[in-house]
Design a protein around this motif. Structure first.
Motif, mmCIF file in Angstrom:
data_model
loop_
_atom_site.group_PDB
_atom_site.id
_atom_site.type_symbol
_atom_site.label_atom_id
_atom_site.label_comp_id
_atom_site.label_asym_id
_atom_site.label_seq_id
_atom_site.Cartn_x
_atom_site.Cartn_y
_atom_site.Cartn_z
ATOM 1 N N GLY A 42 0.807 -1.208 0.000
ATOM 2 C CA GLY A 42 0.000 0.000 0.000
ATOM 3 C C GLY A 42 0.840 1.258 0.000
ATOM 4 N N LEU A 43 1.884 1.278 0.826
ATOM 5 C CA LEU A 43 2.770 2.443 0.893
ATOM 6 C C LEU A 43 3.555 2.609 -0.396
ATOM 7 C CD1 LEU A 43 4.073 4.717 2.571
ATOM 8 C CD2 LEU A 43 5.721 3.023 3.432
ATOM 9 N N GLY A 44 4.081 1.507 -0.916
ATOM 10 C CA GLY A 44 4.930 1.581 -2.106
ATOM 11 C C GLY A 44 4.185 1.982 -3.352
ATOM 12 N N PHE A 45 2.963 1.464 -3.543
ATOM 13 C CA PHE A 45 2.205 1.766 -4.755
ATOM 14 C C PHE A 45 1.154 2.846 -4.527
ATOM 15 C CE2 PHE A 45 3.809 -2.522 -5.572
ATOM 16 C CZ PHE A 45 4.308 -2.374 -6.862
ATOM 17 N N GLY A 46 1.232 3.526 -3.390
ATOM 18 C CA GLY A 46 0.321 4.620 -3.096
ATOM 19 C C GLY A 46 1.093 5.898 -2.821
ATOM 20 N N PRO A 47 1.264 6.269 -1.547
ATOM 21 C CA PRO A 47 1.922 7.532 -1.210
ATOM 22 C C PRO A 47 3.317 7.715 -1.806
ATOM 23 C CG PRO A 47 0.817 6.638 0.708
ATOM 24 C CD PRO A 47 0.708 5.589 -0.361
ATOM 25 N N LEU A 48 4.144 6.677 -1.826
ATOM 26 C CA LEU A 48 5.507 6.853 -2.340
ATOM 27 C C LEU A 48 5.506 7.247 -3.816
ATOM 28 C CD1 LEU A 48 7.721 4.063 -0.722
ATOM 29 C CD2 LEU A 48 7.532 6.469 -0.110
ATOM 30 N N VAL A 49 4.732 6.542 -4.627
ATOM 31 C CA VAL A 49 4.734 6.844 -6.063
ATOM 32 C C VAL A 49 4.014 8.154 -6.354
ATOM 33 C CG1 VAL A 49 4.037 6.045 -8.349
ATOM 34 C CG2 VAL A 49 4.916 4.407 -6.685
ATOM 35 N N VAL A 50 2.859 8.369 -5.730
ATOM 36 C CA VAL A 50 2.116 9.609 -5.979
ATOM 37 C C VAL A 50 2.921 10.815 -5.503
ATOM 38 C CG1 VAL A 50 0.035 10.926 -5.421
ATOM 39 C CG2 VAL A 50 -0.131 8.468 -5.886
ATOM 40 N N ALA A 51 3.432 10.758 -4.273
ATOM 41 C CA ALA A 51 4.210 11.882 -3.746
ATOM 42 C C ALA A 51 5.503 12.069 -4.525
ATOM 43 C CB ALA A 51 4.514 11.647 -2.265
ATOM 44 N N GLY A 52 6.136 10.963 -4.911
ATOM 45 C CA GLY A 52 7.369 11.069 -5.684
ATOM 46 C C GLY A 52 7.132 11.724 -7.028
ATOM 47 N N THR A 53 6.046 11.353 -7.706
ATOM 48 C CA THR A 53 5.717 11.966 -9.003
ATOM 49 C C THR A 53 5.410 13.449 -8.832
ATOM 50 O OG1 THR A 53 4.806 9.854 -9.772
ATOM 51 C CG2 THR A 53 4.187 11.832 -10.995
#
Length: 424
Positions: A280-291
């Motif tokens: 959930g963290l890897g394919f949610g907040p990390l990717v969205v926030a990173g983008t």
């Protein structure tokens, strides 16, 4: 010399509709070299064929058998010791009460022909399919969706969009995802998790089975996984140089979560909920926030909140796929939440994941945190509703496949509509 069929021994193997071996006679033991207790209820009939044959030809053979009542062909089968034998197989469908429930294969050895000459040549499509299977590329939507959401939120809030930075972000994230997929398959094989799990549902759970099918060797799969992680990291470092050091922390954590999900000694997937949290963290907040960070140079609260429905739905995909794998995961010490809770108790938490995802979207749209158009993303809830109904009724049987497919559709459709709402 013309090929001739030996009358004895005759192998008779029956399997269910997904290929799980149900009966294995003495002739099968003589021809293939396995004892019945090694394969009955523990392996699938794909064990005896070359992986490219399984991908490119076996589905057609089975379809012909069902359509015509039987199908017969000459082919090469693989024995327990790895050697090939030339054989003729006749496949007939098994029906109970008029319902197709499995297959019966009667195999006899052939004399006068080299086994290698009977291996069906793979087509270009089959070769391409091989790499789709090895990389599990169809599941890359789990990365594409959050990248699109992150870029859309950045465009709405900051009015910026760099096509080059977007492309680098997407390619880098996809490479890390590919590395994660292949590392997971490698460590599931080496840990014995694959061997313990015969109840997986193709293509949704149980991994790619690419090593088991002989599509790739374990060392090569590991090298490809590390190469994808390395290339993804190189792109991440380039973006860090362009957009600042905070991006490095996101990238390092993302690679760690992907690799450590199944890799010892951490093996997050076996640690009572940490695997689900990592996905959930890897394919949610990390990717969205990173983008978002790549596009704007900062991170916003809106981007984090917008990532939560995506995170919950991708976690739901992992979670529902753990149901059919329950027995195999438990036997191999893969103590995910479904194993810890048991399938019956685990249903409620699956429903909570789905409900929370759409509650956040509705609240965001109602309060003005999200664009009003975000209500359209609730249309993805139709797939979630279908998945929930199937799960409640069929959490312990093979009809759960429909819930797995609808959960993936819910994530994809909801995420795309949410991205469109932010971008317009």
């Amino acid at each position: 010399m013309q090929a001739t069929v030996r009358n004895e021994p005759a192998s008779v193997i029956t399997c269910d509709i997904e290929g799980r071996i149900e009966t294995f006679n003495e002739g099968a033991r003589e021809i293939f070299g396995y004892q019945p207790d090694e394969v009955v209820g523990r392996r699938r009939v794909s064990l005896f064929s070359d992986g490219l044959t399984v991908l490119g030809h076996v589905p057609r053979w089975l379809d012909r058998a069902v359509k015509d009542g039987a199908f017969e062909t000459d082919t090469a089968f693989r024995r327990k010791d790895g050697s090939l034998v030339a054989a003729r197989i006749r496949i007939t469908p098994i029906r109970k009460g008029g319902v197709h429930v499995g297959y019966c294969g009667v195999t006899r050895l052939l004399d006068g022909v080299a086994p290698a000459a009977l291996v069906p040549p793979p087509s270009l499509g089959t070769r391409l399919m091989r790499w789709l299977v090895v990389t599990r590329a169809p599941f890359l939507t789990a990365t594409i969706v959050p990248v699109l959401v992150g870029a859309a939120v950045a465009y709405r809030e900051a009015g910026v969009f760099s096509g080059l930075l977007f492309a680098l972000t997407l390619v880098g994230a996809l490479l890390v995802h590919l590395g994660t997929n292949m590392a997971n398959d490698y460590f599931d094989w080496t840990s014995g998790a694959d061997a313990a799990n015969v109840d997986y549902v193709v293509p949704f759970s149980g991994g790619s089975r690419s090593i088991e099918l002989g599509l790739i060797t374990p060392p090569r799969l590991r090298r490809l996984a590390l190469a994808c992680f390395g290339l993804g990291a190189a792109i991440g470092l380039t973006l860090t140089w362009l957009r600042g050091w905070p991006l490095l922390a996101i990238g390092v954590l993302g690679v760690f979560l992907g690799y450590a999900y199944t890799a010892p000694p951490v093996r997050l997937c076996a640690r009572k909920g940490l695997g689900e949290l990592a996905v959930g963290l890897g394919f949610g907040p990390l990717v969205v926030a990173g983008t978002y960070l790549v596009q704007t140079g900062r991170v916003s609260a809106v981007a984090i909140v917008a990532s939560l429905p995506v995170a919950l739905l991708v976690t739901a995909i992992l979670y529902i796929n753990e149901f059919p794998d329950h027995d195999g995961d438990k036997a191999s010490g893969k103590n995910n939440l479904v194993v810890v809770l048991g399938r019956a108790r685990a249903i409620r938490y699956y429903l909570i994941l789905l409900a929370l995802a759409y509650a956040i979207i509705a609240a965001g749209a109602a309060t003005g945190l999200f664009p009003r158009w975000s209500f359209v993303a609730l249309a993805g809830g139709l797939f979630a509703w279908r998945a929930a109904r199937v799960t409640v009724a069929h959490f312990a049987d093979r009809q759960l496949r429909a819930a797995q497919a609808n959960t993936i559709a819910a994530h994809l459709v909801t995420g795309l509509l949410l991205a469109v709402a932010f971008a317009t």
